[in-house]
Motif scaffolding. Structure first.
Motif, PDB file in Angstrom:
ATOM      1  N   THR B  65      45.991  43.561  26.753  1.00 53.16           N
ATOM      2  CA  THR B  65      45.808  45.011  26.849  1.00 53.16           C
ATOM      3  C   THR B  65      46.594  45.468  28.081  1.00 53.16           C
ATOM      4  N   ILE B  66      47.466  46.444  27.893  1.00 51.07           N
ATOM      5  CA  ILE B  66      48.355  46.845  28.988  1.00 51.07           C
ATOM      6  C   ILE B  66      48.118  48.295  29.381  1.00 51.07           C
ATOM      7  N   THR B  67      48.010  48.518  30.662  1.00 50.48           N
ATOM      8  CA  THR B  67      47.926  49.877  31.194  1.00 50.48           C
ATOM      9  C   THR B  67      49.102  50.046  32.148  1.00 50.48           C
ATOM     10  N   VAL B  68      49.741  51.204  32.108  1.00 45.14           N
ATOM     11  CA  VAL B  68      50.853  51.463  33.018  1.00 45.14           C
ATOM     12  C   VAL B  68      50.517  52.675  33.887  1.00 45.14           C
ATOM     13  N   SER B  69      50.683  52.527  35.181  1.00 41.45           N
ATOM     14  CA  SER B  69      50.656  53.692  36.073  1.00 41.45           C
ATOM     15  C   SER B  69      52.099  54.003  36.435  1.00 41.45           C
ATOM     16  N   ASP B 113      42.023  60.944  41.482  1.00 44.18           N
ATOM     17  CA  ASP B 113      43.255  60.180  41.233  1.00 44.18           C
ATOM     18  C   ASP B 113      43.150  58.781  41.852  1.00 44.18           C
ATOM     19  N   ILE B 114      42.333  58.641  42.897  1.00 46.41           N
ATOM     20  CA  ILE B 114      42.107  57.320  43.493  1.00 46.41           C
ATOM     21  C   ILE B 114      41.164  56.495  42.614  1.00 46.41           C
ATOM     22  N   THR B 115      40.055  57.090  42.205  1.00 44.08           N
ATOM     23  CA  THR B 115      39.081  56.319  41.411  1.00 44.08           C
ATOM     24  C   THR B 115      39.660  55.943  40.039  1.00 44.08           C
ATOM     25  N   ASP B 116      40.521  56.797  39.479  1.00 40.43           N
ATOM     26  CA  ASP B 116      41.183  56.439  38.213  1.00 40.43           C
ATOM     27  C   ASP B 116      41.976  55.145  38.370  1.00 40.43           C
ATOM     28  N   GLU B 117      42.720  55.044  39.470  1.00 37.69           N
ATOM     29  CA  GLU B 117      43.522  53.839  39.708  1.00 37.69           C
ATOM     30  C   GLU B 117      42.630  52.644  40.004  1.00 37.69           C
ATOM     31  N   GLN B 118      41.547  52.870  40.737  1.00 38.43           N
ATOM     32  CA  GLN B 118      40.630  51.773  41.057  1.00 38.43           C
ATOM     33  C   GLN B 118      40.014  51.196  39.781  1.00 38.43           C
ATOM     34  N   LYS B 119      39.705  52.062  38.811  1.00 37.22           N
ATOM     35  CA  LYS B 119      39.158  51.569  37.529  1.00 37.22           C
ATOM     36  C   LYS B 119      40.177  50.673  36.833  1.00 37.22           C
ATOM     37  N   LYS B 120      41.440  51.091  36.859  1.00 39.83           N
ATOM     38  CA  LYS B 120      42.496  50.281  36.218  1.00 39.83           C
ATOM     39  C   LYS B 120      42.618  48.918  36.900  1.00 39.83           C
ATOM     40  N   VAL B 121      42.560  48.903  38.219  1.00 42.88           N
ATOM     41  CA  VAL B 121      42.654  47.642  38.965  1.00 42.88           C
ATOM     42  C   VAL B 121      41.437  46.775  38.639  1.00 42.88           C
ATOM     43  N   GLN B 122      40.263  47.397  38.637  1.00 39.98           N
ATOM     44  CA  GLN B 122      39.019  46.665  38.399  1.00 39.98           C
ATOM     45  C   GLN B 122      39.044  45.939  37.059  1.00 39.98           C
ATOM     46  N   GLU B 123      39.659  46.573  36.072  1.00 36.85           N
ATOM     47  CA  GLU B 123      39.681  45.977  34.724  1.00 36.85           C
ATOM     48  C   GLU B 123      40.777  44.941  34.545  1.00 36.85           C
ATOM     49  N   ALA B 124      41.754  44.937  35.431  1.00 43.31           N
ATOM     50  CA  ALA B 124      42.937  44.084  35.218  1.00 43.31           C
ATOM     51  C   ALA B 124      42.711  42.635  35.646  1.00 43.31           C
ATOM     52  N   ASP B 125      43.309  41.712  34.874  1.00 46.26           N
ATOM     53  CA  ASP B 125      43.371  40.312  35.299  1.00 46.26           C
ATOM     54  C   ASP B 125      44.618  40.088  36.142  1.00 46.26           C
ATOM     55  N   LEU B 126      45.647  40.855  35.840  1.00 48.99           N
ATOM     56  CA  LEU B 126      46.939  40.731  36.518  1.00 48.99           C
ATOM     57  C   LEU B 126      47.489  42.126  36.806  1.00 48.99           C
ATOM     58  N   VAL B 127      47.945  42.345  38.024  1.00 50.41           N
ATOM     59  CA  VAL B 127      48.617  43.603  38.356  1.00 50.41           C
ATOM     60  C   VAL B 127      50.082  43.280  38.673  1.00 50.41           C
ATOM     61  N   PHE B 154      36.181  49.123  48.230  1.00 46.23           N
ATOM     62  CA  PHE B 154      36.675  48.790  46.896  1.00 46.23           C
ATOM     63  C   PHE B 154      37.405  47.448  46.893  1.00 46.23           C
ATOM     64  N   ALA B 155      38.405  47.308  47.776  1.00 45.47           N
ATOM     65  CA  ALA B 155      39.289  46.141  47.717  1.00 45.47           C
ATOM     66  C   ALA B 155      38.906  45.054  48.726  1.00 45.47           C
ATOM     67  N   PHE B 156      38.207  45.455  49.761  1.00 47.39           N
ATOM     68  CA  PHE B 156      37.827  44.513  50.825  1.00 47.39           C
ATOM     69  C   PHE B 156      36.712  45.139  51.643  1.00 47.39           C
ATOM     70  N   ASP B 157      36.155  44.336  52.525  1.00 48.64           N
ATOM     71  CA  ASP B 157      35.264  44.867  53.556  1.00 48.64           C
ATOM     72  C   ASP B 157      35.441  43.980  54.781  1.00 48.64           C
ATOM     73  N   TYR B 162      41.168  38.673  52.894  1.00 52.60           N
ATOM     74  CA  TYR B 162      41.963  37.494  52.546  1.00 52.60           C
ATOM     75  C   TYR B 162      41.231  36.705  51.447  1.00 52.60           C
ATOM     76  N   ASP B 163      40.960  35.425  51.608  1.00 51.89           N
ATOM     77  CA  ASP B 163      40.407  34.663  50.492  1.00 51.89           C
ATOM     78  C   ASP B 163      39.054  35.201  50.005  1.00 51.89           C
ATOM     79  N   SER B 164      38.401  36.006  50.819  1.00 52.60           N
ATOM     80  CA  SER B 164      37.128  36.621  50.408  1.00 52.60           C
ATOM     81  C   SER B 164      37.310  38.080  49.978  1.00 52.60           C
ATOM     82  N   GLY B 165      38.553  38.532  49.867  1.00 49.90           N
ATOM     83  CA  GLY B 165      38.803  39.917  49.430  1.00 49.90           C
ATOM     84  C   GLY B 165      38.174  40.160  48.067  1.00 49.90           C
ATOM     85  N   PHE B 166      37.808  41.413  47.809  1.00 53.04           N
ATOM     86  CA  PHE B 166      37.036  41.743  46.604  1.00 53.04           C
ATOM     87  C   PHE B 166      37.827  41.583  45.307  1.00 53.04           C
ATOM     88  N   LEU B 167      39.154  41.462  45.389  1.00 55.12           N
ATOM     89  CA  LEU B 167      39.964  41.356  44.173  1.00 55.12           C
ATOM     90  C   LEU B 167      40.407  39.909  43.949  1.00 55.12           C
TER      91      LEU B 167
END
Lengths: 260, 260
Positions: B65-69, B113-127, B154-157, B162-167
């Motif tokens: 499944t492919i999404t393009v920004s 516009d930020i949360t829209d992109e975050q949803k796309k990232v959240q669903e992706a296996d590969l960016v 969203f992406a870290f805290d 780094y290796d414990s980053g949320f993504l």
């Protein structure tokens, strides 16, 4: 003459002598230099704002002419688009940004927000970039300034880059703040030596355009520092600027960045 | 049955067998993976456009499944400003972008516009990031995507990077084109090893958020290449994608970038 009157005269004479010395020193150090500060922070009362402010104060004291591009206040456009070219594009069938702005530069048909910045750069002896580090780089608003202002024809040509770049008579200096601590930005720290992230900014962009690079001014982790430490960071920058014109540029080659 | 009829049947049977094999193979290789392509080029017919297009074709063929920004088409906002927070700021007296968006993320009051992109990232296996190199880095429109989308919470805290980053369950891959030649981007070339400029992008930004980094896909100097060479660059990317899910991430530490 009473002793008191004599003391007064003497003290007055000393004061005049000091004033004269200050004036002479001031005239002597009146560099007549022009400085452009490209500033990218949203909050005037931030440490970035303070660093910009003391730079303006110190450089004014030296008699420099200072121009500031306050990018957020200007709502500076970071996107490289067709709008950067006034009138018909050179190739209406296929938009190549680099080619189009190169042609527009030569035909004097670049958008005015770009040419305004180019004029400021052209007049400057030193360009200071003041910004917080975002993802080991410049905030997008400042990256967009680099992308759009330093175009082919103005800042470089092929050939005419690196040591032959068109801005080779100018100095550039990055003054930046980080989120991470100085310890994190060491060779064995999690974020690696701070010089690693300077490579694309100093060498890839500024040196490519010919700029001579002065050592960066890095204020590490002001957000977790005490008020006193933050004041020391600002004072240290002001202090350095007193002798900035005596500094030698760094040797902007891989050994400076990555060691041997 | 005539010889001709027999041949036809046989040929038909072969065709069915081939089709069945293709179907089985297709089902077998239907990865069910989700891919986000963050694409930053102004011209669909550019080589960046072609690289994006063949990636979509090849990954679709695999059943992804492919999404393009498409950032320029979206006129994506690169500037990090107060507008990124809906409603009253957490501190109306002093605007700290990082603090404000962290709070807004937790309160679900980030700009859409930020949360829209975050949803796309959240669903992706590969960016996959597809872009032309501007000043040894991402074009400002894409840098702004990094600055605004990959926010704290969203992406870290801290801790959680780094290796414990949320993504950390996701893969990231930079597919980029350069102006300079492969020869210029070597250890002894004028622009230094290409790995040097990858450090801030791959390590400083993506790895910080936990992403596992696949080797970059670099298409060197397409503008001075022949049409045939450009086609080969695109074909080589399509070919690589056939086995992309079998690749091991790079070891995203200083030795990969700078040697020993």
């Amino acid at each position: 003459m009473t002793k008191a009157a004599s003391q007064k005269k003497s003290s007055s004479w000393n004061f005049d002598k000091e004033e004269l010395f200050f004036k002479r020193h001031h005239l002597f150090s009146d560099t007549g230099k022009k400085v452009l500060i490209v500033y990218a922070h949203q909050e005037p009362r931030s440490i970035n704002g303070s660093l910009k402010k003391v730079a303006m104060e110190e450089l004014s004291r030296q008699g420099c002419t200072i121009t500031v591009s306050d990018l957020y206040a200007m709502d500076f456009e970071p996107r490289a688009t067709k709008k950067d070219v006034i009138g018909a594009p050179s190739n209406p069938e296929f938009f190549n940004y680099g080619v189009e702005v190169y042609e527009a530069f030569k035909k004097r048909s670049l958008a005015s927000d770009i040419t305004d910045e180019q004029k400021k750069v052209q007049e400057a002896d030193l360009v200071i970039f003041q910004f917080p580090l975002y993802w080991f780089g410049m905030p997008a608003i400042l990256k967009g300034w680099m992308d759009r202002v330093l175009c082919q024809g103005f800042a470089f040509d092929i050939p005419g880059f690196y040591d032959s770049g068109f801005l080779k008579s100018k100095l550039a200096l990055l003054s930046l703040t980080t989120g991470g601590t100085a310890e994190m930005y060491t060779r064995t720290g999690v974020s690696g030596d701070f010089r690693y992230f300077l490579w694309p900014l100093q060498h890839g962009a500024l040196h490519f355009c010919g700029f001579k690079i002065l050592a960066p001014q890095i204020s590490f982790a002001p957000e977790i520092a005490s008020e006193e430490e933050r004041k020391a960071m600002v004072a240290s920058w002001a202090q350095r600027l007193k002798t900035i014109w005596e500094e030698e540029p760094i040797d902007c080659t891989p050994p400076w960045y990555f060691g041997q």
